[in-house]
Design a protein around this motif. Sequence first.
Motif, PDB file in Angstrom:
ATOM      1  N   VAL A   1       0.876  -1.174   0.000  1.00 27.03           N
ATOM      2  CA  VAL A   1       0.000   0.000   0.000  1.00 27.03           C
ATOM      3  C   VAL A   1       0.913   1.224   0.000  1.00 27.03           C
ATOM      4  O   VAL A   1       1.791   1.351   0.856  1.00 27.03           O
ATOM      5  CB  VAL A   1      -0.921   0.005   1.241  1.00 27.03           C
ATOM      6  N   VAL A   2       0.732   2.102  -0.993  1.00 27.21           N
ATOM      7  CA  VAL A   2       1.655   3.236  -1.147  1.00 27.21           C
ATOM      8  C   VAL A   2       0.880   4.552  -1.080  1.00 27.21           C
ATOM      9  O   VAL A   2      -0.322   4.595  -1.338  1.00 27.21           O
ATOM     10  CB  VAL A   2       2.425   3.154  -2.491  1.00 27.21           C
ATOM     11  N   ASP A   3       1.589   5.643  -0.746  1.00 27.55           N
ATOM     12  CA  ASP A   3       0.981   6.974  -0.750  1.00 27.55           C
ATOM     13  C   ASP A   3       0.724   7.401  -2.187  1.00 27.55           C
ATOM     14  O   ASP A   3       1.580   7.216  -3.057  1.00 27.55           O
ATOM     15  CB  ASP A   3       1.945   7.997  -0.132  1.00 27.55           C
ATOM     16  N   VAL A   4      -0.449   7.966  -2.447  1.00 25.99           N
ATOM     17  CA  VAL A   4      -0.697   8.603  -3.740  1.00 25.99           C
ATOM     18  C   VAL A   4       0.113   9.909  -3.746  1.00 25.99           C
ATOM     19  O   VAL A   4      -0.008  10.705  -2.817  1.00 25.99           O
ATOM     20  CB  VAL A   4      -2.209   8.879  -3.917  1.00 25.99           C
ATOM     21  N   PRO A   5       0.972  10.118  -4.761  1.00 31.07           N
ATOM     22  CA  PRO A   5       1.902  11.241  -4.687  1.00 31.07           C
ATOM     23  C   PRO A   5       1.290  12.585  -5.118  1.00 31.07           C
ATOM     24  O   PRO A   5       1.752  13.250  -6.044  1.00 31.07           O
ATOM     25  CB  PRO A   5       3.029  10.814  -5.640  1.00 31.07           C
ATOM     26  N   ARG A   6       0.263  12.998  -4.456  1.00 28.64           N
ATOM     27  CA  ARG A   6      -0.357  14.315  -4.581  1.00 28.64           C
ATOM     28  C   ARG A   6      -1.511  14.338  -3.589  1.00 28.64           C
ATOM     29  O   ARG A   6      -1.975  13.278  -3.151  1.00 28.64           O
ATOM     30  CB  ARG A   6      -0.860  14.586  -6.010  1.00 28.64           C
ATOM     31  N   LEU A   7      -1.958  15.540  -3.230  1.00 25.16           N
ATOM     32  CA  LEU A   7      -3.111  15.657  -2.330  1.00 25.16           C
ATOM     33  C   LEU A   7      -4.351  15.936  -3.167  1.00 25.16           C
ATOM     34  O   LEU A   7      -4.255  16.523  -4.256  1.00 25.16           O
ATOM     35  CB  LEU A   7      -2.876  16.786  -1.322  1.00 25.16           C
TER      36      LEU A   7
ATOM     37  N   TYR B   1      -0.025  19.361  -6.199  1.00 25.75           N
ATOM     38  CA  TYR B   1       1.306  18.794  -6.439  1.00 25.75           C
ATOM     39  C   TYR B   1       2.285  19.653  -5.639  1.00 25.75           C
ATOM     40  O   TYR B   1       2.569  20.796  -6.018  1.00 25.75           O
ATOM     41  CB  TYR B   1       1.654  18.822  -7.929  1.00 25.75           C
ATOM     42  N   ARG B   2       2.766  19.100  -4.525  1.00 24.40           N
ATOM     43  CA  ARG B   2       3.533  19.924  -3.583  1.00 24.40           C
ATOM     44  C   ARG B   2       4.915  20.271  -4.095  1.00 24.40           C
ATOM     45  O   ARG B   2       5.464  21.323  -3.793  1.00 24.40           O
ATOM     46  CB  ARG B   2       3.623  19.200  -2.233  1.00 24.40           C
ATOM     47  N   ASP B   3       5.512  19.388  -4.856  1.00 30.62           N
ATOM     48  CA  ASP B   3       6.816  19.640  -5.485  1.00 30.62           C
ATOM     49  C   ASP B   3       6.975  18.658  -6.640  1.00 30.62           C
ATOM     50  O   ASP B   3       6.037  17.931  -6.976  1.00 30.62           O
ATOM     51  CB  ASP B   3       7.972  19.535  -4.467  1.00 30.62           C
TER      52      ASP B   3
END
Length: 206
Positions: free
Chosen positions: A66-72, A114-116
Motif C-alpha cells: 500500500v503506497v501513498d498517492v503522490p499528490r493531495l 502537487y507539492r513539489d
Amino acid sequence: MLQGSLFDQAEEIGLGPLTGVRRTVLGDGAWIDVLPGWLRGADELYERLAGSVPWQAERRQMYERVVDVPRLLKFYGAGQELPHPVLGAARDALSAHYSGELGEPFTTAGLCFYRDGRDSVAWHGDRIGRGAREDTMVAIVSVGAPRDLVLRLLGGGGPSVRRALGHGDLIVMGGSCQRTWEHAIPKSTRAAGPRISVQFRPRGVR
Ligand SMILES: O=C(O)CCC(=O)C(=O)O
C-alpha cells in the motif's frame, strides 16, 4: 511557498474572456483547447486554495504494497460549494462556452495539489465513468508553478504532446481524448514549485 510570476502580483482574482482559446487536433477524434493565463490573480488563488482546502492524502494498493498517492486531493461533487467563488464562475463560464459542443454542463470539480516535483500522476484517461464510452470534456485550470501535462495516444508509441500549465492557464481535453489518448503529470527533477489543478467534469465523468 510559491515563487509568484512577475505579472501576477497584486492582481484581482478573476477570469478573462474565453474567446482566445486555441484548439489543437490530436487525432483519433481527440483534441485539446488551451488558453494561457485565463484566470487572473492565479498566484493569490493558489495561496488561498493551498491554505483553505481540506486536502486529503490517499493511499492505494500497488501489487502487494500500500503506497501513498503522490499528490493531495479534494473532490467537490455536483451542488457542493467550491472553495472560492471564482471556481464556480469558471465552471459556469466553461459550461456556457462549450454548451453547443458538449450538450451538458460541467458539474464537478476535482482539485489536485502537487507539492513539489516528486508529486505526479501516472498515465491514465478519465475512464472510470462515461469517458470510457462517450466523447466528453475535462477542463483544467492550473494555479501555482507550471508543471508539464503530457498526452500520448493510448498505449504510447506515437509522438507525445506537452503543455506547461500553471499561473491561471486553461486546458480542455475534448472529443475522444479520455478513451483514445492518455495523459500524465510526470515527476520533475527541475525545481518545480507547487501547483494546484482544478478539473471540471460533466456528471458521470471521473
Ligand atoms: O493535474 C492535472 O492537470 C491533471 C490531473 C489528472 O489528470 C487527473 O486527476 O485525472
